[in-house]
Design a protein around this motif. Structure first.
Motif, PDB file in Angstrom:
ATOM      1  N   UNK A  11       0.825  -1.218   0.000  1.00 45.48           N
ATOM      2  CA  UNK A  11       0.000   0.000   0.000  1.00 45.48           C
ATOM      3  C   UNK A  11       0.858   1.265   0.000  1.00 45.48           C
ATOM      4  N   UNK A  12       2.156   1.076  -0.119  1.00 46.32           N
ATOM      5  CA  UNK A  12       3.054   2.214  -0.131  1.00 46.32           C
ATOM      6  C   UNK A  12       3.267   2.823   1.231  1.00 46.32           C
ATOM      7  N   UNK A  13       3.081   2.032   2.304  1.00 48.26           N
ATOM      8  CA  UNK A  13       3.172   2.543   3.666  1.00 48.26           C
ATOM      9  C   UNK A  13       4.408   1.988   4.370  1.00 48.26           C
ATOM     10  N   UNK A  14       4.855   2.715   5.377  1.00 45.70           N
ATOM     11  CA  UNK A  14       5.989   2.295   6.197  1.00 45.70           C
ATOM     12  C   UNK A  14       5.634   1.030   6.968  1.00 45.70           C
ATOM     13  N   UNK A  28      -1.265   4.668   0.381  1.00 44.05           N
ATOM     14  CA  UNK A  28      -0.653   5.982   0.249  1.00 44.05           C
ATOM     15  C   UNK A  28      -1.106   6.643  -1.048  1.00 44.05           C
ATOM     16  N   UNK A  29      -1.087   7.949  -1.104  1.00 46.58           N
ATOM     17  CA  UNK A  29      -1.467   8.639  -2.340  1.00 46.58           C
ATOM     18  C   UNK A  29      -0.626   8.168  -3.524  1.00 46.58           C
TER      19      UNK A  29
END
Length: 369
Positions: free
Chosen positions: A161-164, A234-235
């Protein structure tokens, strides 16, 4: 029953059990994970032997429908400006409420993806764990890998999801306790801004009283499906390619449109959209209980794990039985009418599923003189 036995038993909401919903339910999660054999699943249903239960909570973590609940929770703290979480297994000798310790649970294997996702959404990015003697613990020697596996599953879902990701930090008992009690402080939650405070004071008095009264009542837990506990991507990350804990899939070539899966799904992960004439599939709402697959008599339903949702609808069409006149849903063949000359293609006899199954003409006979 001994009060000590009652105190360690998990909370159970049997009405949500898949075995109540369908006799063909195949779920054995509670029995398979229980290290003491306290849970039994057989032809008579699901039962718990209280005297054999040690309250470890592994059954609650394994139950897809949240039928079983425990009270074991990590401790949320602040390390400087960062929010962190602490959890320890009881085998370390640590005890909640003693020497400022919190977050001790019988086994760290009770934590699920939904539990960790809830911490993540609360701002936790680092998780401190301590445990000892897992190889000789009666809860089971494979429990150390469970937290690591759960954390790996969560981080797979997060990074796609493009997250840390969340970081799991293992410590021995003494450093873990020192970090908890001396180097961090209790997490008081997000600060309440003046605008938010004004909105709170502007609420109707009756609403505030009703909310406070409800908080005092012990309510049965109604956990969300694990997919609903995850943060949004994430955007710039395409929603179409992100994975989910569980993904329902319908094989349109094998499905006959009986809609048994949609009728029995407890969370609406599969449902019939009458207006659109289609099955609707929602991966975020799937718990992995397998009821849909259990009741499918054509084996058209399957569940994928940690995968993107590649199917959100299956077209349906209305058809009328030429024998009894009933109208039912059917899945239209892909690409138009089927090739009836193919040896594996069933003939479209115009009958509904009941008339076709019961062979409605089998009792007809003719008297010859």
């Amino acid at each position: 029953m001994d009060s000590a036995v009652v105190d360690r038993l998990p909370r159970i909401d049997g009405a949500r059990c898949v075995h109540v919903a369908a006799a063909v339910a195949s779920c054995r999660a509670c029995a398979d994970v229980c290290p003491r054999g306290a849970w039994q699943v057989d032809e008579e249903g699901v039962s718990l032997t209280p005297e054999s239960c040690d309250g470890c909570g592994l059954c609650a973590a394994a139950c897809p429908q949240g039928v079983i609940a425990h009270t074991h929770t990590p401790a949320k703290r602040r390390e400087g400006r960062e929010r962190v979480a602490f959890a320890a297994c009881a085998n370390t000798g640590l005890r909640n409420g003693r020497d400022g310790v919190d977050g001790v649970m019988p086994c760290l294997g009770v934590l699920t993806v939904a539990d960790l996702a809830g911490l993540y959404r609360a701002g936790v990015r680092r998780f401190y764990a301590t445990r000892e003697g897992c190889a000789t613990c009666p809860t089971g020697s494979n429990t150390p890998a469970r937290l690591e596996k759960t954390m790996a599953d969560l981080n797979h879902l997060l990074t796609r999801r493009g997250l840390e990701p969340m970081r799991l930090v293992n410590r021995s008992r003494a450093p873990w306790q020192a970090l908890l009690t001396f180097d961090t402080e209790p997490d008081g939650g997000p600060a309440l801004g003046r605008r938010a405070l004004f909105r709170m004071t502007a609420r109707r008095v009756s609403e505030v009283v009703d909310t406070a009264g409800a908080a005092l009542q012990p309510a049965a837990p109604h956990p969300q499906p694990p997919g609903r506990t995850l943060p949004p991507p994430a955007p710039g990350v395409a929603a179409a390619g992100i994975p989910w804990p569980w993904v329902p899939v319908i094989d349109a070539a094998a499905c006959d449109g009986c809609a048994a899966c949609a009728r029995i799904c407890p969370t609406g992960a599969i449902r019939v959209d009458e207006a659109a004439s289609a099955f609707r599939l929602s991966a975020p709402d799937c718990t992995g209980c397998r009821l849909c697959a259990d009741v499918c008599h054509t084996n058209a339903v399957l569940l994928e794990r940690l995968a993107p949702q590649r199917q959100d609808a299956v077209p349906l069409a209305r058809a009328r039985c030429t024998a009894c006149g009933v109208t039912e849903w059917r899945v239209p063949p892909a690409g138009g009418a089927p090739d009836k000359t193919a040896p594996d293609t069933p003939a479209d006899d115009g009958l509904c599923r009941v008339c076709r199954t019961t062979r409605r003409t089998r009792t007809l006979f003719q008297v010859l003189e």
